[in-house]
Design a protein around this motif. Structure first.
Motif, PDB file in Angstrom:
ATOM      1  N   MET A   1      38.128  28.136  78.435  1.00  0.00           N
ATOM      2  CA  MET A   1      37.389  29.032  78.972  1.00  0.00           C
ATOM      3  C   MET A   1      36.621  28.440  80.265  1.00  0.00           C
ATOM      4  SD  MET A   1      34.343  31.348  77.328  1.00  0.00           S
ATOM      5  CE  MET A   1      34.871  31.357  75.655  1.00  0.00           C
ATOM      6  N   THR A   2      36.779  29.069  81.512  1.00  0.00           N
ATOM      7  CA  THR A   2      36.120  28.644  82.606  1.00  0.00           C
ATOM      8  C   THR A   2      34.650  29.223  82.652  1.00  0.00           C
ATOM      9  OG1 THR A   2      36.699  30.418  83.932  1.00  0.00           O
ATOM     10  CG2 THR A   2      38.150  28.625  83.839  1.00  0.00           C
ATOM     11  N   GLN A   3      34.029  28.369  83.454  1.00  0.00           N
ATOM     12  CA  GLN A   3      32.446  28.785  83.714  1.00  0.00           C
ATOM     13  C   GLN A   3      32.472  29.997  84.697  1.00  0.00           C
ATOM     14  OE1 GLN A   3      29.284  25.775  84.953  1.00  0.00           O
ATOM     15  NE2 GLN A   3      29.828  26.691  86.785  1.00  0.00           N
ATOM     16  N   PRO A   4      31.783  30.831  84.214  1.00  0.00           N
ATOM     17  CA  PRO A   4      31.507  32.158  85.147  1.00  0.00           C
ATOM     18  C   PRO A   4      31.148  31.951  86.517  1.00  0.00           C
ATOM     19  CG  PRO A   4      29.903  32.267  83.290  1.00  0.00           C
ATOM     20  CD  PRO A   4      30.657  31.125  83.005  1.00  0.00           C
ATOM     21  N   TYR A   5      31.448  32.608  87.519  1.00  0.00           N
ATOM     22  CA  TYR A   5      30.864  32.385  88.902  1.00  0.00           C
ATOM     23  C   TYR A   5      31.641  31.188  89.542  1.00  0.00           C
ATOM     24  CZ  TYR A   5      27.781  35.590  86.999  1.00  0.00           C
ATOM     25  OH  TYR A   5      27.087  36.480  86.385  1.00  0.00           O
ATOM     26  N   GLU A   6      32.529  30.477  88.906  1.00  0.00           N
ATOM     27  CA  GLU A   6      33.040  29.241  89.299  1.00  0.00           C
ATOM     28  C   GLU A   6      33.718  29.372  90.896  1.00  0.00           C
ATOM     29  OE1 GLU A   6      35.147  26.357  86.614  1.00  0.00           O
ATOM     30  OE2 GLU A   6      36.942  27.160  87.710  1.00  0.00           O
ATOM     31  N   ASN A   7      34.436  30.108  91.009  1.00  0.00           N
ATOM     32  CA  ASN A   7      34.976  30.618  92.429  1.00  0.00           C
ATOM     33  C   ASN A   7      33.953  30.802  93.536  1.00  0.00           C
ATOM     34  OD1 ASN A   7      37.625  29.830  91.426  1.00  0.00           O
ATOM     35  ND2 ASN A   7      37.998  32.179  90.927  1.00  0.00           N
ATOM     36  N   GLU A   8      33.100  31.747  93.155  1.00  0.00           N
ATOM     37  CA  GLU A   8      31.745  32.134  93.875  1.00  0.00           C
ATOM     38  C   GLU A   8      31.078  30.888  94.279  1.00  0.00           C
ATOM     39  OE1 GLU A   8      32.796  33.601  91.086  1.00  0.00           O
ATOM     40  OE2 GLU A   8      33.467  35.839  91.807  1.00  0.00           O
ATOM     41  N   LEU A   9      30.705  30.016  93.317  1.00  0.00           N
ATOM     42  CA  LEU A   9      30.039  29.023  93.634  1.00  0.00           C
ATOM     43  C   LEU A   9      30.394  27.851  94.484  1.00  0.00           C
ATOM     44  CD1 LEU A   9      28.422  28.602  89.756  1.00  0.00           C
ATOM     45  CD2 LEU A   9      27.122  29.299  92.113  1.00  0.00           C
ATOM     46  N   ARG A  10      31.973  27.715  94.133  1.00  0.00           N
ATOM     47  CA  ARG A  10      32.903  26.950  94.989  1.00  0.00           C
ATOM     48  C   ARG A  10      32.644  27.518  96.317  1.00  0.00           C
ATOM     49  NH1 ARG A  10      36.231  22.968  95.600  1.00  0.00           N
ATOM     50  NH2 ARG A  10      36.020  21.992  93.405  1.00  0.00           N
ATOM     51  N   ALA A  11      32.849  28.693  96.403  1.00  0.00           N
ATOM     52  CA  ALA A  11      32.721  29.318  98.222  1.00  0.00           C
ATOM     53  C   ALA A  11      31.370  28.990  98.636  1.00  0.00           C
ATOM     54  CB  ALA A  11      33.164  30.838  97.711  1.00  0.00           C
ATOM     55  N   ARG A  12      30.499  29.255  97.963  1.00  0.00           N
ATOM     56  CA  ARG A  12      28.943  29.075  98.592  1.00  0.00           C
ATOM     57  C   ARG A  12      28.810  27.848  98.943  1.00  0.00           C
ATOM     58  NH1 ARG A  12      27.193  31.774 101.646  1.00  0.00           N
ATOM     59  NH2 ARG A  12      26.672  33.761 100.275  1.00  0.00           N
ATOM     60  N   PHE A  13      29.041  26.795  97.743  1.00  0.00           N
ATOM     61  CA  PHE A  13      28.770  25.400  98.011  1.00  0.00           C
ATOM     62  C   PHE A  13      29.445  24.319  98.434  1.00  0.00           C
ATOM     63  CE2 PHE A  13      25.542  27.701  95.256  1.00  0.00           C
ATOM     64  CZ  PHE A  13      24.321  27.326  95.967  1.00  0.00           C
ATOM     65  N   GLY A  14      30.876  24.833  98.441  1.00  0.00           N
ATOM     66  CA  GLY A  14      31.996  23.800  98.756  1.00  0.00           C
ATOM     67  C   GLY A  14      32.044  22.783  97.632  1.00  0.00           C
ATOM     68  N   LEU A  15      31.786  22.963  96.328  1.00  0.00           N
ATOM     69  CA  LEU A  15      31.814  21.933  95.400  1.00  0.00           C
ATOM     70  C   LEU A  15      31.751  22.567  94.074  1.00  0.00           C
ATOM     71  CD1 LEU A  15      28.864  21.834  94.692  1.00  0.00           C
ATOM     72  CD2 LEU A  15      28.712  19.839  96.042  1.00  0.00           C
ATOM     73  N   ASP A  16      31.969  21.813  93.095  1.00  0.00           N
ATOM     74  CA  ASP A  16      31.936  22.798  91.810  1.00  0.00           C
ATOM     75  C   ASP A  16      30.421  22.415  91.246  1.00  0.00           C
ATOM     76  OD1 ASP A  16      34.559  23.279  91.186  1.00  0.00           O
ATOM     77  OD2 ASP A  16      34.813  21.033  90.785  1.00  0.00           O
ATOM     78  N   VAL A  17      29.952  23.383  91.132  1.00  0.00           N
ATOM     79  CA  VAL A  17      28.307  23.657  90.563  1.00  0.00           C
ATOM     80  C   VAL A  17      28.416  23.628  89.376  1.00  0.00           C
ATOM     81  CG1 VAL A  17      26.260  25.001  90.736  1.00  0.00           C
ATOM     82  CG2 VAL A  17      27.646  24.569  92.873  1.00  0.00           C
ATOM     83  N   GLU A  18      27.663  22.912  88.421  1.00  0.00           N
ATOM     84  CA  GLU A  18      27.604  23.015  87.073  1.00  0.00           C
ATOM     85  C   GLU A  18      26.491  23.805  86.699  1.00  0.00           C
ATOM     86  OE1 GLU A  18      29.162  22.113  84.311  1.00  0.00           O
ATOM     87  OE2 GLU A  18      30.751  21.557  85.576  1.00  0.00           O
ATOM     88  N   LEU A  19      26.506  24.801  86.136  1.00  0.00           N
ATOM     89  CA  LEU A  19      25.476  25.479  85.828  1.00  0.00           C
ATOM     90  C   LEU A  19      24.970  24.964  84.369  1.00  0.00           C
ATOM     91  CD1 LEU A  19      26.733  29.183  86.555  1.00  0.00           C
ATOM     92  CD2 LEU A  19      25.005  27.931  87.718  1.00  0.00           C
ATOM     93  N   GLY A  20      25.830  24.239  83.460  1.00  0.00           N
ATOM     94  CA  GLY A  20      25.452  24.036  82.224  1.00  0.00           C
ATOM     95  C   GLY A  20      25.439  24.949  81.239  1.00  0.00           C
ATOM     96  N   VAL A  21      26.512  26.115  81.305  1.00  0.00           N
ATOM     97  CA  VAL A  21      26.371  26.823  80.429  1.00  0.00           C
ATOM     98  C   VAL A  21      27.048  26.754  79.219  1.00  0.00           C
ATOM     99  CG1 VAL A  21      27.255  29.310  80.383  1.00  0.00           C
ATOM    100  CG2 VAL A  21      26.505  28.544  82.581  1.00  0.00           C
ATOM    101  N   ASP A  22      26.562  26.963  78.131  1.00  0.00           N
ATOM    102  CA  ASP A  22      27.271  26.899  76.756  1.00  0.00           C
ATOM    103  C   ASP A  22      28.241  28.118  76.762  1.00  0.00           C
ATOM    104  OD1 ASP A  22      28.137  26.971  74.173  1.00  0.00           O
ATOM    105  OD2 ASP A  22      26.140  27.348  73.381  1.00  0.00           O
ATOM    106  N   LEU A  23      29.446  28.070  76.933  1.00  0.00           N
ATOM    107  CA  LEU A  23      30.423  29.049  77.061  1.00  0.00           C
ATOM    108  C   LEU A  23      30.712  29.797  75.930  1.00  0.00           C
ATOM    109  CD1 LEU A  23      33.080  27.113  79.453  1.00  0.00           C
ATOM    110  CD2 LEU A  23      31.562  28.674  80.116  1.00  0.00           C
ATOM    111  N   GLU A  24      30.261  28.922  74.763  1.00  0.00           N
ATOM    112  CA  GLU A  24      30.561  30.010  73.659  1.00  0.00           C
ATOM    113  C   GLU A  24      29.265  30.755  73.209  1.00  0.00           C
ATOM    114  OE1 GLU A  24      33.083  29.761  71.724  1.00  0.00           O
ATOM    115  OE2 GLU A  24      33.880  28.135  73.065  1.00  0.00           O
ATOM    116  N   GLY A  25      28.082  30.563  74.044  1.00  0.00           N
ATOM    117  CA  GLY A  25      26.799  31.256  73.798  1.00  0.00           C
ATOM    118  C   GLY A  25      26.736  32.461  74.520  1.00  0.00           C
ATOM    119  N   GLY A  26      27.504  32.708  75.426  1.00  0.00           N
ATOM    120  CA  GLY A  26      27.339  33.792  76.390  1.00  0.00           C
ATOM    121  C   GLY A  26      26.000  33.722  77.090  1.00  0.00           C
TER     122      GLY A  26
END
Ligand SMILES: Cc1cc2nc3c(=O)[nH]c(=O)nc-3n(C[C@H](O)[C@H](O)[C@H](O)COP(=O)(O)O)c2cc1C
Length: 285
Positions: A1-26
């Protein structure tokens, strides 16, 4: 499962932004509006498609839904419809042709005057010309401006704020016939985009977000890295600002450009204009 907003965050910051989301936890909802906010952009070229007045009124209603300091409601907006007066404003800023060309032109105003009028209506002589009165009105107008921007972008319109108005404050205030204690925070061009535009990369959150205490220890490195990322996406190396004054940089990135830009201050004459139009900018009381 990929982190939500991955592509948008990369577009905005030019790098992978770790939100630290628990992907199972919603933990964070996957929201389409938020996706759009993350890749929002300023638009300076507009199609001929007209923007109906009803749409502008809707956007203004959204603008004035912004939060307001103390509920004082110290923002106003001037919707400049008269072509002749718009042309006079546009003529002051020939290097920003979108001011005259946009289908709609609004001016968001800090309005420290209305509160005084309300005081007078209630028999209370209050003076709202101290720094606090200016600052509150400026913030309210800025919040209304950005609420208008986001509302417009939500319905497919594009916008460009125009603070360059303040560089010619005396002429602009005369054309707009502004009374004392009312000042432009920024204009806002509005129209349907003629082109897609691009996402402007932002500094990393490490440089702009401080947890518990302000910490600029990593700033130099963060800015260097950011300059390189930004340059790799969209180089401005061939547009060095004022080389006769600053020389030619071997690497010309965002920080060099902004440092050079800021050496020529904007808004010269604004403080004295404010002081001649009702503001002391002093401590209140
Ligand atoms: C208060 C404010 C004033 C601005 N003034 C101008 C302006 O006078 N002319 C202009 O072309 N863009 C203006 N802009 C647009 C900025 O240049 C733009 O927001 C910035 O480059 C970041 O790009 P983005 O909004 O596409 O992310 C202004 C933006 C803000 C928030």
């Amino acid at each position: 499962m990929t982190q939500p907003y991955e592509n948008e965050l990369r577009a905005r910051f030019g790098l992978d932004v770790e939100l630290g989301v628990d992907l199972e936890g919603g933990e964070v909802p996957d929201d389409s509006w938020l996706r759009r906010v993350l890749v929002r952009r300023t638009t300076r070229r507009y199609s001929d498609r007209a923007v109906p007045d009803s749409m502008v009124r809707l956007l203004l209603a959204a603008a004035f839904s912004a939060s307001s300091k103390s509920d004082y409601q110290e923002a106003s907006c001037l919707w400049l419809k008269e072509p002749g007066r718009r042309a006079r404003i546009a003529a002051l800023f020939p290097d920003m042709p979108w001011i005259g060309a946009a289908p709609v032109f609004l001016v968001f105003l800090g309005d420290a005057r209305r509160l005084e009028k309300i005081g007078a209506l209630r028999g209370l002589a209050l003076d709202n010309g101290a720094l606090e009165g200016f600052f509150n009105a400026a913030i309210d107008a800025a919040l209304a401006l950005q609420s208008c921007v986001l509302a417009a972008e939500t319905v497919g319109l594009g916008t460009c704020p125009i603070s360059v108005l303040r560089n010619r404050i005396a002429e602009v205030a005369e054309i707009l016939a502004l009374p004392d204690k009312v000042f432009p925070v920024a204009g806002l061009c509005l129209g349907y985009p003629a082109q897609e535009g691009f996402v402007s990369m932002r500094l990393p959150l490490e440089a702009t977000v401080h947890v518990d205490r302000y910490d600029e220890a990593g700033l130099a490195e963060a800015v260097d890295d950011y300059d390189r990322r930004r340059d790799a996406r969209h180089s401005i190396a061939d547009r060095q600002r004022a080389p006769e004054r600053f020389g030619t940089a071997a690497f010309y990135g965002w920080s060099e450009d902004k440092a050079r830009q800021a050496m020529t201050p904007d808004g010269v004459g604004f403080a004295s204009w404010l002081k001649a139009h009702g503001f002391t900018l002093d401590e209140p009381g």
